[in-house]
Design a protein around this motif. Structure first.
Motif, PDB file in Angstrom:
ATOM      1  N   UNK A 197       0.819  -1.204   0.000  1.00 19.54           N
ATOM      2  CA  UNK A 197       0.000   0.000   0.000  1.00 19.54           C
ATOM      3  C   UNK A 197       0.862   1.267   0.000  1.00 19.54           C
ATOM      4  N   UNK A 198       0.429   2.269  -0.773  1.00 16.03           N
ATOM      5  CA  UNK A 198       1.191   3.514  -0.892  1.00 16.03           C
ATOM      6  C   UNK A 198       0.873   4.528   0.203  1.00 16.03           C
ATOM      7  N   UNK A 199      -0.022   4.183   1.119  1.00 12.89           N
ATOM      8  CA  UNK A 199      -0.372   5.059   2.235  1.00 12.89           C
ATOM      9  C   UNK A 199      -1.010   4.193   3.305  1.00 12.89           C
ATOM     10  N   UNK A 200      -1.088   4.714   4.531  1.00  8.01           N
ATOM     11  CA  UNK A 200      -1.755   3.972   5.604  1.00  8.01           C
ATOM     12  C   UNK A 200      -3.230   3.757   5.273  1.00  8.01           C
ATOM     13  N   UNK A 201      -3.848   4.727   4.613  1.00 10.92           N
ATOM     14  CA  UNK A 201      -5.247   4.570   4.225  1.00 10.92           C
ATOM     15  C   UNK A 201      -5.433   3.444   3.210  1.00 10.92           C
ATOM     16  N   UNK A 202      -4.411   3.152   2.438  1.00 13.88           N
ATOM     17  CA  UNK A 202      -4.529   2.170   1.369  1.00 13.88           C
ATOM     18  C   UNK A 202      -4.477   0.735   1.823  1.00 13.88           C
ATOM     19  N   UNK A 203      -4.198   0.487   3.098  1.00  8.29           N
ATOM     20  CA  UNK A 203      -4.093  -0.885   3.582  1.00  8.29           C
ATOM     21  C   UNK A 203      -5.467  -1.525   3.683  1.00  8.29           C
TER      22      UNK A 203
ATOM     23  N   UNK B 258      -6.159   5.703  10.520  1.00  9.14           N
ATOM     24  CA  UNK B 258      -6.214   5.509   9.071  1.00  9.14           C
ATOM     25  C   UNK B 258      -7.672   5.396   8.622  1.00  9.14           C
ATOM     26  N   UNK B 259      -7.959   5.925   7.460  1.00  5.40           N
ATOM     27  CA  UNK B 259      -9.322   5.957   6.939  1.00  5.40           C
ATOM     28  C   UNK B 259      -9.532   4.848   5.920  1.00  5.40           C
ATOM     29  N   UNK B 260     -10.803   4.522   5.694  1.00  9.70           N
ATOM     30  CA  UNK B 260     -11.193   3.659   4.581  1.00  9.70           C
ATOM     31  C   UNK B 260     -11.944   4.532   3.593  1.00  9.70           C
ATOM     32  N   UNK B 261     -11.389   4.696   2.394  1.00  7.08           N
ATOM     33  CA  UNK B 261     -11.948   5.616   1.409  1.00  7.08           C
ATOM     34  C   UNK B 261     -12.217   4.886   0.099  1.00  7.08           C
TER      35      UNK B 261
ATOM     36  N   UNK C  76      -9.833  -2.844  11.835  1.00  6.65           N
ATOM     37  CA  UNK C  76      -8.999  -3.737  12.646  1.00  6.65           C
ATOM     38  C   UNK C  76      -7.669  -4.052  11.973  1.00  6.65           C
ATOM     39  N   UNK C  77      -7.596  -3.898  10.669  1.00  7.47           N
ATOM     40  CA  UNK C  77      -6.352  -4.174   9.936  1.00  7.47           C
ATOM     41  C   UNK C  77      -5.517  -2.928   9.699  1.00  7.47           C
ATOM     42  N   UNK C  78      -6.012  -1.765  10.127  1.00  8.63           N
ATOM     43  CA  UNK C  78      -5.344  -0.514   9.812  1.00  8.63           C
ATOM     44  C   UNK C  78      -4.707   0.111  11.048  1.00  8.63           C
TER      45      UNK C  78
END
Length: 352
Positions: free
Chosen positions: A58-64, A115-118, A109-111
């Motif tokens: 992932x390229x960012x924490x949000x991308x995980x 971190x956001x989910x977008x 739970x995985x982030x």
């Protein structure tokens, strides 16, 4: 044997056409999304491939999206990936980083905390995702603002710069399996009415701008893209996936990408024929090819430049040698595909 002959894909010169496909293996350190010594050994063992394409990162924490997957968005991760690149290069191999932003395919739970989910739109994927505390429903995503979109494109570019600084030979955009780029392309997950949704040309815009940003770092000749038109994984739906991908490839073709990595899926149509009609560059083809079938594919069409192998590379770290000598292939242990530790990961021996 054509599989064992060299090939050049853009700026990538490969010693053979046996490519290791990207495969999530869930061995990164959960704390900090860090690549580690176990991963270094795993990739080092498989460096006789003409090209290794890493697991999605992932390229960012949000991308995980998933647990125990690696990132590339800070100095510590870059340093750990540099050790992996060095190990592969010391064995004479080439390695490309696959960049994977999961978008709505995620759970908190995985982030990391905060971190956001977008996603393109606030539409949750139906289904569940594994977490260390059990299966959970996919998260309800936030619809990305124009600023979020700009930042995410910048994150892909920054990860590309970090990849090259770490020593990667190239980068690959993951554009299938229901992750963020595919979410923008698809009518079922992109309900936007701005410049990034609605018409087909607007649904293409995010992916094309990501590719352009990645290519701007050091040329398109170090950038590949992986697609599987019609793949319904992770609740992906598009009203006309063939039209969508035909238009995407026509628009991406002038960029001069190093390669297009195409997963065949006969149940939804001939993806390789679709790619050939709308993309003029080299193709890496994928999904359950035997050695014999791979040889036939290479011989039949000069645009097919290489074949990627997934499961075969898990249990056979010396796969090119086994192909060359006609040796039997070991079978994978499915129970250890995503578990932590060396079992089923670095303990498969080379042929005796």
């Amino acid at each position: 044997m054509q599989l064992l002959t060299p090939i050049t894909l853009g700026a990538l010169s490969l010693k053979n056409r046996v490519v290791m496909a990207p495969m999530t293996r869930s061995r990164a350190d959960e704390q900090g999304d860090m690549p580690n010594a176990l991963m270094r050994e795993y990739y080092r063992q498989r460096a006789t491939a003409g090209l290794i394409i890493t697991e999605g990162s992932h390229p960012s924490a949000d991308g995980k999206g998933y647990c125990r997957t690696p990132g590339l968005y800070n100095d510590a991760q870059q340093g750990a990936w540099a050790e992996i690149c060095k190990a592969v290069h010391d064995e004479g191999g080439k390695i490309v980083l696959q960049l994977m932003h999961c978008g709505r395919v995620a759970h908190a739970a995985n982030k990391a905390p905060g971190a956001r989910t977008v996603a393109p739109s606030a539409v949750a994927a139906r289904g569940q995702i594994y977490t260390e505390t059990g299966m959970q429903n996919f998260a309800q995503p936030e619809a990305m603002s124009p600023a979020d979109i700009r930042q995410t494109i910048a994150d892909y570019a920054a990860a590309t710069r970090r990849a090259y600084a770490a020593g990667f030979d190239g980068v690959e955009l993951h554009c299938t399996s229901g992750y963020l780029p595919a979410q923008f392309l698809s009518t079922g997950s992109n309900l936007r009415e701005d410049d990034y949704g609605g018409s087909l040309s607007k649904r293409l815009r995010f992916v094309l701008e990501v590719l352009e940003a990645m290519a701007a770092v050091d040329g398109a000749g170090r950038v590949g893209m992986r697609i599987c038109p019609g793949n319904p994984f992770n609740d992906l739906h598009d009203d006309d996936h063939r039209e969508t991908f035909a238009a995407l490839l026509e628009a991406a073709n002038p960029l001069g990408l190093a390669y297009l990595h195409v997963i065949r899926m006969p149940k939804v149509g001939d993806n390789i024929a679709l790619a050939k009609r709308h993309f003029s560059g080299p193709l890496i083809v994928n999904d359950s090819y035997s050695r014999e079938e791979a040889e036939l594919a290479l011989a039949a069409d000069p645009q097919i430049a290489a074949v990627s192998f997934g499961r075969a590379f898990i249990a056979n770290p010396d796969l090119p040698r086994r192909f060359a000598e006609g040796l039997a292939l070991a079978e994978i242990d499915p129970s250890s595909l995503y578990t932590a530790g060396a079992k089923g990961y670095t303990d498969y021996p080379p042929a005796g």
